[in-house]
Design an enzyme around this catalytic site. Structure first.
Site, PDB file in Angstrom:
ATOM      1  N   LYS A   1      -2.952 -11.005  -0.728  1.00 43.31           N
ATOM      2  CA  LYS A   1      -4.302  -9.361  -0.234  1.00 43.31           C
ATOM      3  C   LYS A   1      -4.037  -8.043  -0.524  1.00 43.31           C
ATOM      4  CE  LYS A   1      -2.919  -8.347   4.537  1.00 43.31           C
ATOM      5  NZ  LYS A   1      -3.135  -7.428   4.805  1.00 43.31           N
ATOM      6  N   ASN A   2      -2.404  -7.527   0.175  1.00 45.17           N
ATOM      7  CA  ASN A   2      -2.058  -5.991   0.248  1.00 45.17           C
ATOM      8  C   ASN A   2      -2.839  -5.510  -1.630  1.00 45.17           C
ATOM      9  OD1 ASN A   2      -2.326  -6.295   2.103  1.00 45.17           O
ATOM     10  ND2 ASN A   2      -0.285  -5.740   2.297  1.00 45.17           N
TER      11      ASN A   2
ATOM     12  N   CYS B   1      -3.063  -0.492  15.914  1.00 42.67           N
ATOM     13  CA  CYS B   1      -2.810  -1.874  15.379  1.00 42.67           C
ATOM     14  C   CYS B   1      -2.170  -2.541  16.420  1.00 42.67           C
ATOM     15  CB  CYS B   1      -3.619  -2.767  14.416  1.00 42.67           C
ATOM     16  SG  CYS B   1      -1.729  -2.786  13.380  1.00 42.67           S
TER      17      CYS B   1
ATOM     18  N   ARG C   1      -0.677   3.883  13.422  1.00 43.40           N
ATOM     19  CA  ARG C   1      -0.826   3.689  12.028  1.00 43.40           C
ATOM     20  C   ARG C   1      -1.398   4.981  12.038  1.00 43.40           C
ATOM     21  NH1 ARG C   1      -1.266  -2.153  10.239  1.00 43.40           N
ATOM     22  NH2 ARG C   1      -1.163  -1.043   7.776  1.00 43.40           N
ATOM     23  N   PRO C   2      -1.356   6.179  11.880  1.00 42.11           N
ATOM     24  CA  PRO C   2      -1.902   7.571  11.715  1.00 42.11           C
ATOM     25  C   PRO C   2      -2.401   7.419  10.310  1.00 42.11           C
ATOM     26  CG  PRO C   2       0.270   8.709  12.111  1.00 42.11           C
ATOM     27  CD  PRO C   2      -0.614   6.681  12.691  1.00 42.11           C
TER      28      PRO C   2
ATOM     29  N   LEU D   1      -1.780  11.911   6.496  1.00 38.93           N
ATOM     30  CA  LEU D   1      -1.168  11.977   5.208  1.00 38.93           C
ATOM     31  C   LEU D   1      -2.211  11.506   4.394  1.00 38.93           C
ATOM     32  CD1 LEU D   1       2.253  10.263   5.170  1.00 38.93           C
ATOM     33  CD2 LEU D   1       1.823  12.594   5.769  1.00 38.93           C
TER      34      LEU D   1
ATOM     35  N   ASP E   1       6.899  -6.505   6.005  1.00 39.33           N
ATOM     36  CA  ASP E   1       6.340  -7.714   6.220  1.00 39.33           C
ATOM     37  C   ASP E   1       6.605  -9.375   6.937  1.00 39.33           C
ATOM     38  OD1 ASP E   1       3.046  -6.374   4.272  1.00 39.33           O
ATOM     39  OD2 ASP E   1       4.080  -6.124   5.856  1.00 39.33           O
TER      40      ASP E   1
ATOM     41  N   ARG F   1      -6.360 -14.001   9.008  1.00 42.78           N
ATOM     42  CA  ARG F   1      -6.685 -12.905   8.147  1.00 42.78           C
ATOM     43  C   ARG F   1      -6.206 -12.765   6.542  1.00 42.78           C
ATOM     44  NH1 ARG F   1      -3.930  -8.544  10.727  1.00 42.78           N
ATOM     45  NH2 ARG F   1      -4.586  -7.170   8.913  1.00 42.78           N
TER      46      ARG F   1
HETATM   47  C1  EPZ Z   1       0.606  -1.385   3.430  1.00 42.44           C
HETATM   48  O1  EPZ Z   1       0.072  -0.534   5.176  1.00 42.44           O
HETATM   49  C2  EPZ Z   1       0.316  -2.724   3.512  1.00 42.44           C
HETATM   50  N1  EPZ Z   1      -1.156  -2.724   4.463  1.00 42.44           N
HETATM   51  C3  EPZ Z   1       0.989  -3.399   4.750  1.00 42.44           C
HETATM   52  O2  EPZ Z   1       0.989  -4.465   4.790  1.00 42.44           O
HETATM   53  C4  EPZ Z   1       2.456  -2.691   4.936  1.00 42.44           C
HETATM   54  O3  EPZ Z   1       3.321  -3.206   6.059  1.00 42.44           O
HETATM   55  C5  EPZ Z   1       3.013  -1.829   5.056  1.00 42.44           C
HETATM   56  O4  EPZ Z   1       1.941  -0.914   3.650  1.00 42.44           O
HETATM   57  C6  EPZ Z   1       4.311  -1.322   4.437  1.00 42.44           C
HETATM   58  O5  EPZ Z   1       4.257  -1.447   3.108  1.00 42.44           O
HETATM   59  C7  EPZ Z   1      -1.957  -2.967   3.023  1.00 42.44           C
HETATM   60  O6  EPZ Z   1      -1.386  -2.648   1.812  1.00 42.44           O
HETATM   61  C8  EPZ Z   1      -3.543  -2.908   3.423  1.00 42.44           C
HETATM   62  P1  EPZ Z   1       1.669   3.143   4.919  1.00 42.44           P
HETATM   63  P2  EPZ Z   1       0.059   0.905   5.171  1.00 42.44           P
HETATM   64  O7  EPZ Z   1       1.531   3.948   5.464  1.00 42.44           O
HETATM   65  O8  EPZ Z   1      -0.331   1.532   4.095  1.00 42.44           O
HETATM   66  C9  EPZ Z   1       3.208   5.811   9.189  1.00 42.44           C
HETATM   67  C10 EPZ Z   1       0.394  -6.589   6.251  1.00 42.44           C
HETATM   68  O9  EPZ Z   1       1.318  -7.953   7.284  1.00 42.44           O
HETATM   69  N2  EPZ Z   1       2.001   6.945   8.074  1.00 42.44           N
HETATM   70  O10 EPZ Z   1       2.792   2.377   3.922  1.00 42.44           O
HETATM   71  O11 EPZ Z   1      -0.729   1.745   6.434  1.00 42.44           O
HETATM   72  C11 EPZ Z   1       2.850   4.533   9.221  1.00 42.44           C
HETATM   73  O12 EPZ Z   1       2.345   4.785  10.822  1.00 42.44           O
HETATM   74  C12 EPZ Z   1       0.391  -4.992   6.446  1.00 42.44           C
HETATM   75  O13 EPZ Z   1       0.091  -7.178   5.056  1.00 42.44           O
HETATM   76  C13 EPZ Z   1       1.726   7.733   8.663  1.00 42.44           C
HETATM   77  O14 EPZ Z   1       2.500   8.503   9.280  1.00 42.44           O
HETATM   78  O15 EPZ Z   1       1.112   1.877   5.884  1.00 42.44           O
HETATM   79  C14 EPZ Z   1       3.547   3.299   9.364  1.00 42.44           C
HETATM   80  O16 EPZ Z   1       4.851   3.953   9.890  1.00 42.44           O
HETATM   81  C15 EPZ Z   1       1.095  -4.887   7.657  1.00 42.44           C
HETATM   82  N3  EPZ Z   1       1.190   8.867   8.356  1.00 42.44           N
HETATM   83  C16 EPZ Z   1       3.980   3.835   7.830  1.00 42.44           C
HETATM   84  O17 EPZ Z   1       3.999   5.535   7.566  1.00 42.44           O
HETATM   85  C17 EPZ Z   1       0.046   8.227   7.278  1.00 42.44           C
HETATM   86  O18 EPZ Z   1      -1.176   8.608   7.089  1.00 42.44           O
HETATM   87  C18 EPZ Z   1       4.201   3.205   6.509  1.00 42.44           C
HETATM   88  O19 EPZ Z   1       2.688   3.231   6.694  1.00 42.44           O
HETATM   89  C19 EPZ Z   1      -0.357   6.532   6.935  1.00 42.44           C
HETATM   90  C20 EPZ Z   1       1.517   6.152   7.512  1.00 42.44           C
END
Ligand code: EPZ
Length: 447
Positions: free
Chosen positions: A20-21, A114, A119-120, A123, A307, A399
């Site tokens: 999915k991801n 969510c 999830r800001p 970055l 996950d 989903r």
């Molecule tokens: C991806 O989400 C995956 N989703 C998530 O899978 C997965 O849990 C996550 O990576 C971590 O492995 C998809 O690929 C669609 P991050 P993503 O940016 O990209 C913070 C599932 O169950 N952050 O690595 O949103 C954020 O808040 C889903 O399949 C900022 O602060 O994850 C989090 O605490 C859930 N600012 C941390 O970084 C930003 O601009 C990691 O988030 C971006 C992120």
């Protein structure tokens, strides 16, 4: 609603679907290409269908045949993603990088928080600004355009405060069509990031270092069509490994990439199960009668995946001794605890820590899924529990898992999806229904 009759042994083998991801971000990546692309091994998921709707709204022609998508983004008409579609899928924010890089402007509603955290996307935005984009956020929408009326983004050196998967993917895609070189430091190393890089390279992008914490992208003027196959879903695979362990069943997984699961396999072995690779793309779970407690700390790849935290918690509830799970990636990812406790689990949560005291058994109960991975955790607990478990709010499950209950039925699990009420039908009605499902005969005799 899903109804599960617990304590059924599983057996046989299951084929793992595409990730999915990876599929979601690669679909957004097709917007970079001024030709058509073929994507294979694409899972059948609600999120994939939603990303398809968003691409269509942007003027992309998209057709599905089996697990293959034919995507033609050669004539994308506009750079605004519609709120009503974006609001249903966080991953839709991935279109901002490709639209900005290809068209010089993009308007994408903010994805918002969510169930698992705020999830800001700061970055993503800061990285695009470093590449010469002018970014305004007004009325919940991100307006981005290449500064100074230039056509293309500019290469830049970008240090990510945390190795965000999404930000790494957005900036890597944007950099493929930028002028000059972009260096992403403290980048995410997840297999899905590598899969996206390989997809972009197959379209002619120049990317080095994906899978390490420093990715270097040399921009090119345009990208060409490609025929690409999505990697298997390591989280679906991890979920099935736990399904085998928690039901004390020896099962095999087909179409997996074993080294995408090293952290998960290491923890299963620490608990007393074993996992063997019968072939380069096959894993077999060898259960144990009793599991040892173990501690888990979720981390960016190659650490233990967040996950898999919820599915693993279900197994730890039945282990011998006390385990501690610390969730370091998302700030609100313990909502499955209350539902597992309804099934008799003994868990205490203190901010992002869960202390799990193993119990001899769980008992079936009516529970509610709160997010995607929590759904999987409750299904796994239901497979191991005494009696019947019913799970509501299946929209979360659909989903992100491709026909999970059909695959579990194929392994011999007794579960079925039923509409409406929360009372358990007679077991022999279930027998009849499950054999009907597995033999393809029409479903009769269900209440
Ligand atoms: C991806 O989400 C995956 N989703 C998530 O899978 C997965 O849990 C996550 O990576 C971590 O492995 C998809 O690929 C669609 P991050 P993503 O940016 O990209 C913070 C599932 O169950 N952050 O690595 O949103 C954020 O808040 C889903 O399949 C900022 O602060 O994850 C989090 O605490 C859930 N600012 C941390 O970084 C930003 O601009 C990691 O988030 C971006 C992120």
């Amino acid at each position: 609603m899903l109804r599960i009759w617990g304590k059924q042994p599983l057996h046989g083998q299951v084929k793992i679907s595409g990730a999915k991801n990876s599929a979601l971000v690669v679909m957004a990546g097709t917007l970079l290409c001024s030709d058509d692309c073929l994507l294979r091994n694409v899972p059948s998921l609600v999120d994939v269908a939603r990303m398809g709707d968003i691409l269509s709204a942007l003027g992309v022609k998209i057709q599905r045949q089996g697990d293959t998508l034919a995507i033609d983004a050669s004539h994308i008409g506009q750079s605004e993603a519609p709120y009503e579609l974006v609001s249903q899928l966080r991953a839709s924010f991935f279109v901002i990088g490709p639209l900005l890089a290809r068209l010089g402007s993009a308007r994408v509603p903010l994805p918002g928080g969510c169930a698992i955290g705020a999830r800001p996307v700061d970055l993503h935005v800061r990285g695009l600004q470093a590449m010469g984009a002018d970014v305004q956020i007004e009325h919940g929408t991100v307006f981005a355009s290449v500064r100074g009326g230039k056509q293309r983004l500019q290469g830049a050196r970008i240090y990510l405060d945390c190795p965000s998967v999404g930000a790494t993917e957005t900036l890597m895609m944007a950099a493929t069509l930028a002028e000059g070189e972009t260096i992403l430091e403290n980048a995410a190393q997840e297999p899905e990031v590598v899969d996206l890089a390989n997809f972009c390279r197959a379209m002619g992008a120049q990317i080095r270092g994906a899978g390490t914490n420093t990715i270097v992208i040399s921009g090119v003027p345009r990208l060409h069509s490609t025929d690409y196959s999505i990697i298997p879903d390591r989280i679906e695979a991890g979920t099935f490994l736990v399904a085998g362990a928690i039901t004390h069943s020896e099962i095999s997984l087909l179409s997996v990439v074993p080294n995408h699961l090293n952290a998960v396999v290491a923890k299963l072995r620490a608990m007393g199960a074993d996992v063997v690779a019968d072939a380069p793309d096959q894993l077999r779970l060898i259960p144990n009668r009793q599991y040892r407690a173990t501690d888990i700390k979720t981390l960016p790849f190659p650490g233990f995946p967040t996950d898999m935290q919820a599915p693993f918690m279900s197994l730890l509830t039945l282990s011998e001794g006390n385990s501690v799970i610390s969730e370091t990636v998302f700030e609100n990812r313990m909502r499955h605890v209350a539902e597992l406790s309804r099934m008799g689990a003994d868990i205490t949560v203190k901010s992002n820590l869960a202390i799990i005291r193993g119990v001899p058994t769980l008992s079936g109960a009516p529970v509610v899924a709160t997010d995607l991975r929590a759904s999987a955790a409750l299904i796994l607990a239901g497979l191991a529990a005494d009696g019947v478990t019913t799970i509501q709010e299946l929209q979360h499950l659909d989903r992100g898992y491709d026909n999970l209950e059909g695959k579990l039925q194929g392994l011999g699990a007794k579960l079925m999806r039923v509409a409406g009420e929360a009372t358990a039908p007679e077991p022999n009605a279930v027998e009849a229904a499950v054999s009907a499902v597995t033999s393809g005969a029409p479903l009769t005799g269900l209440p």
